[in-house]
Design an enzyme around this catalytic site. Structure first.
Site, short mmCIF file in Angstrom:
data_model
loop_
_atom_site.label_atom_id
_atom_site.label_comp_id
_atom_site.label_asym_id
_atom_site.label_seq_id
_atom_site.Cartn_x
_atom_site.Cartn_y
_atom_site.Cartn_z
N ARG A 83 0.82 -1.22 0.00
CA ARG A 83 0.00 0.00 0.00
C ARG A 83 0.86 1.26 0.00
O ARG A 83 0.50 2.26 -0.62
CB ARG A 83 -0.95 -0.02 1.20
N SER A 84 1.99 1.23 0.67
CA SER A 84 2.90 2.38 0.65
C SER A 84 3.37 2.67 -0.77
O SER A 84 3.53 3.83 -1.16
CB SER A 84 4.10 2.14 1.56
N ARG A 105 1.12 13.36 -9.07
CA ARG A 105 0.97 14.80 -8.79
C ARG A 105 2.26 15.56 -9.12
O ARG A 105 2.20 16.69 -9.62
CB ARG A 105 0.61 15.04 -7.32
N HIS A 156 2.17 16.16 -12.68
CA HIS A 156 1.24 17.24 -13.01
C HIS A 156 1.87 18.61 -12.78
O HIS A 156 1.47 19.59 -13.40
CB HIS A 156 -0.04 17.12 -12.15
N SER A 210 8.37 3.75 3.83
CA SER A 210 8.36 2.45 4.51
C SER A 210 8.13 2.66 5.99
O SER A 210 8.95 3.30 6.66
CB SER A 210 9.69 1.73 4.29
N GLY A 211 7.04 2.14 6.50
CA GLY A 211 6.76 2.27 7.92
C GLY A 211 7.86 1.68 8.77
O GLY A 211 8.41 2.34 9.65
N SER A 212 8.23 0.44 8.49
CA SER A 212 9.24 -0.25 9.30
C SER A 212 10.65 0.20 8.97
O SER A 212 11.54 0.16 9.82
CB SER A 212 9.15 -1.76 9.09
N GLY A 213 10.88 0.58 7.72
CA GLY A 213 12.23 0.91 7.27
C GLY A 213 13.12 -0.31 7.13
O GLY A 213 14.33 -0.19 7.02
N GLU A 214 12.51 -1.49 7.12
CA GLU A 214 13.28 -2.74 7.08
C GLU A 214 12.92 -3.65 5.91
O GLU A 214 13.47 -4.74 5.81
CB GLU A 214 13.11 -3.50 8.40
N THR A 215 12.01 -3.26 5.05
CA THR A 215 11.61 -4.11 3.92
C THR A 215 12.84 -4.37 3.04
O THR A 215 13.45 -3.42 2.53
CB THR A 215 10.48 -3.43 3.11
N SER A 269 -2.21 0.77 8.38
CA SER A 269 -3.17 1.69 7.76
C SER A 269 -2.96 3.14 8.14
O SER A 269 -2.99 4.03 7.29
CB SER A 269 -4.61 1.28 8.09
N GLU A 290 0.07 4.58 6.37
CA GLU A 290 -0.18 4.74 4.94
C GLU A 290 -1.09 5.93 4.67
O GLU A 290 -0.83 6.73 3.76
CB GLU A 290 -0.78 3.45 4.39
N ASP A 312 0.24 14.91 -0.09
CA ASP A 312 -0.65 15.93 -0.65
C ASP A 312 -0.34 17.31 -0.06
O ASP A 312 -0.40 18.32 -0.77
CB ASP A 312 -2.12 15.56 -0.43
#
Length: 185
Positions: free
Chosen positions: A46-47, A57, A60, A86-91, A149, A152, A160
């Site tokens: 989702r990120s 954007r 645009h 990345s939420g965890s920063g570990e992916t 969630s 994200e 935005d």
């Protein structure tokens, strides 16, 4: 609870997050974006989808921006910026991409819950976003939402807000940007 009550709680969580984001960190990222020749965005799951909406954007606005992994993505060079969401920063796949961007001489920015993560440590710029890790037993930030969630959603709204700030700095408005909107739909 009714759906409308859940919706209200989600909005309240997002509202509380706005006060926890550093304007200095955001401005540092924004300035680097404006100084960079090309901007690359990468995230997983989702990120990654949220990153792609940010790339749209930026396009645009007339900026040279790419989502990493797409067939039309350009090559990263020394004057370019990679933003890793990345939420965890570990992916692992994202760590490898950040490492490669560093080897190529690019600037790396992390948008993350975890500034002390592997990706955070590789980054030249870090924007810490509040949120709960996917494993909510870790950390002390609580949310009613599942998994990542809140992070994200916060990242989407943060991106935005960056667009609005960039529009202000570049003297753009929605009408000017609409000229770059897809017209083969």
């Amino acid at each position: 609870m009714k759906t409308s009550q859940y919706f209200s709680e989600v909005v309240q969580e997002l509202s509380r997050n706005t006060e926890l984001i550093s304007d200095d960190e955001a401005e540092k990222l924004l300035n680097q974006m404006l100084e960079s020749k090309k901007i690359f965005i990468v995230g997983a799951g989702r990120s990654g989808l949220i990153g792609k909406s940010f790339v749209m954007r930026l396009m645009h606005m007339g900026l040279d921006a790419y989502a990493v992994g797409e067939t039309v993505t350009a090559n990263l060079e020394e004057s370019d910026l990679l933003i890793v969401g990345s939420g965890s920063g570990e992916t692992k796949t994202l760590v490898a991409i950040a490492e490669k961007a560093k080897r190529l001489g690019g600037t790396v920015a992390a948008v993350t819950i975890s500034p002390n993560s592997t990706i955070g440590k590789l980054s030249d710029i870090i924007v810490k976003l509040p949120g709960a890790p996917k494993e909510q037993s870790e950390g002390n930030y609580k949310t009613i939402q599942p998994m990542g969630s809140l992070f994200e959603q916060t990242m989407l709204v943060f991106f935005d807000a960056l667009i609005l700030r960039m529009m202000e700095k570049k003297g753009l408005d929605s009408n000017k940007m609409y000229g770059k909107h897809a017209n083969l739909e």
